[in-house]
Motif scaffolding. Structure first.
Motif, PDB file in Angstrom:
ATOM      1  N   MET A  96       0.803  -1.217   0.000  1.00  0.00           N
ATOM      2  CA  MET A  96       0.000   0.000   0.000  1.00  0.00           C
ATOM      3  C   MET A  96       0.842   1.276   0.000  1.00  0.00           C
ATOM      4  SD  MET A  96      -2.833  -1.319  -0.319  1.00  0.00           S
ATOM      5  CE  MET A  96      -3.901   0.124  -0.240  1.00  0.00           C
ATOM      6  N   VAL A  97       2.145   1.155   0.196  1.00  0.00           N
ATOM      7  CA  VAL A  97       3.001   2.344   0.241  1.00  0.00           C
ATOM      8  C   VAL A  97       2.950   3.144  -1.055  1.00  0.00           C
ATOM      9  CG1 VAL A  97       5.393   3.140   0.459  1.00  0.00           C
ATOM     10  CG2 VAL A  97       4.502   1.412   2.040  1.00  0.00           C
ATOM     11  N   PRO A  98       3.004   2.496  -2.241  1.00  0.00           N
ATOM     12  CA  PRO A  98       2.909   3.311  -3.471  1.00  0.00           C
ATOM     13  C   PRO A  98       1.617   4.105  -3.576  1.00  0.00           C
ATOM     14  CG  PRO A  98       3.753   1.119  -3.971  1.00  0.00           C
ATOM     15  CD  PRO A  98       3.286   1.083  -2.548  1.00  0.00           C
ATOM     16  N   ARG A 154      -0.469  -4.401 -13.277  1.00  0.00           N
ATOM     17  CA  ARG A 154      -1.008  -3.131 -13.774  1.00  0.00           C
ATOM     18  C   ARG A 154      -1.009  -2.092 -12.645  1.00  0.00           C
ATOM     19  NH1 ARG A 154      -6.436  -3.747 -17.108  1.00  0.00           N
ATOM     20  NH2 ARG A 154      -5.954  -1.522 -17.296  1.00  0.00           N
ATOM     21  N   ALA A 155       0.104  -2.033 -11.943  1.00  0.00           N
ATOM     22  CA  ALA A 155       0.204  -1.165 -10.765  1.00  0.00           C
ATOM     23  C   ALA A 155      -0.111   0.291 -11.104  1.00  0.00           C
ATOM     24  CB  ALA A 155       1.598  -1.271 -10.162  1.00  0.00           C
ATOM     25  N   THR A 198      -3.129   2.511  -9.385  1.00  0.00           N
ATOM     26  CA  THR A 198      -2.773   3.746  -8.674  1.00  0.00           C
ATOM     27  C   THR A 198      -3.506   4.946  -9.262  1.00  0.00           C
ATOM     28  OG1 THR A 198      -0.591   2.831  -8.163  1.00  0.00           O
ATOM     29  CG2 THR A 198      -0.860   5.219  -7.958  1.00  0.00           C
ATOM     30  N   ARG A 199      -3.544   5.011 -10.583  1.00  0.00           N
ATOM     31  CA  ARG A 199      -4.247   6.116 -11.230  1.00  0.00           C
ATOM     32  C   ARG A 199      -5.711   6.139 -10.833  1.00  0.00           C
ATOM     33  NH1 ARG A 199      -8.673   6.229 -14.528  1.00  0.00           N
ATOM     34  NH2 ARG A 199      -7.869   4.344 -15.535  1.00  0.00           N
ATOM     35  N   LEU A 200      -6.341   4.958 -10.781  1.00  0.00           N
ATOM     36  CA  LEU A 200      -7.753   4.882 -10.413  1.00  0.00           C
ATOM     37  C   LEU A 200      -7.980   5.402  -8.993  1.00  0.00           C
ATOM     38  CD1 LEU A 200     -10.579   3.809 -11.341  1.00  0.00           C
ATOM     39  CD2 LEU A 200      -9.989   1.683 -10.139  1.00  0.00           C
ATOM     40  N   VAL A 201      -7.125   4.985  -8.065  1.00  0.00           N
ATOM     41  CA  VAL A 201      -7.273   5.410  -6.676  1.00  0.00           C
ATOM     42  C   VAL A 201      -7.097   6.921  -6.539  1.00  0.00           C
ATOM     43  CG1 VAL A 201      -6.235   5.281  -4.373  1.00  0.00           C
ATOM     44  CG2 VAL A 201      -6.624   3.190  -5.698  1.00  0.00           C
TER      45      VAL A 201
END
Length: 232
Positions: free
Chosen positions: A42-44, A187-188, A192-195
């Motif tokens: 979850m750090v990223p 698909r990190a 991330t973009r979605l969040v």
């Protein structure tokens, strides 16, 4: 023993908080450490939210539970998340909170959505069991994302949950992350973009992303099994 929290501070006065909740196990009383994989995953997300939101007044708090397990009927992570929400309210009275949780953390986020400061919940590959409550989502926005190569939690359950939540929450969208599984690594960038888009959009720091807004406007079942586009 209290839970631990890592704080990414806003660069201006705090206007909102994102509380990030990591995964765990169904049972387990071992202590949670900073370098456990569930925490590290979850750090990223925390860093990306800080990078995008600090200038808007977004503070990011990453909770580390006291122990690793859900541990029904004790629901240890739920207790810890409620503690963290109380700490946020004490430090920043009246500011809105968005919850971001993965796996067991997604289930935890859904359970504590009834806290009065919570305005939105983002559940990533959430662990959801039949009969999971939805009433606590009244007045909130909900985003669920689940990989189609999932082997740890059940995408069918998160879909059924999203259908139920549509009758309660203000807005609901659910995305299928094609080609990815529970670890959210292949698909990190897209996860991330979605969040980041969801959190900043729900807080009004940025316009709501078109894909999320469109999914939330669609009738059921449309908008609840939307293939997540690849970031460019």
């Amino acid at each position: 023993m209290e839970p631990q929290v890592d704080v990414f501070r806003a660069s201006v006065d705090v206007r909102a908080v994102a509380l990030v909740l990591h995964g765990g196990r169904s049972r387990g009383h071992g202590r949670v450490h900073r370098y456990q994989l569930a925490v590290l995953r979850m750090v990223p997300f925390g860093r990306a939210l800080h990078s995008a939101g600090a200038r808007h007044g977004l503070e990011v708090r990453m909770l580390r539970y006291r122990v690793r397990g859900w541990n029904a009927p004790d629901l240890d992570p739920v207790r810890d998340a409620r503690w963290a929400l109380a700490e946020i309210e004490r430090a920043h009275p009246g500011v809105p909170v968005v919850l971001v949780g993965h796996s067991m953390g997604g289930r935890t986020a859904l359970r504590v959505a009834d806290h009065p400061t919570v305005v939105a919940v983002c559940a990533l590959a959430p662990w959801i069991e039949p009969g999971e409550p939805v009433a606590q989502l009244a007045g909130r926005a909900l985003l669920i994302a689940h990989g189609d190569r999932e082997r740890m939690t059940d995408p069918a359950e998160s879909y059924r949950y999203a259908v139920q939540a549509r009758g309660v929450a203000n807005r609901v969208a659910r995305f299928s992350v094609l080609g990815d599984g529970h670890a959210m690594l292949k698909r990190a960038r897209d996860w991330t973009r979605l969040v980041v888009d969801f959190v900043l959009g729900e807080l009004g720091f940025e316009p709501r992303a078109a894909d999320i807004a469109n999914a939330m406007r669609e009738r059921t079942p449309d908008g609840l099994d939307v293939p997540l586009k690849t970031a460019h």
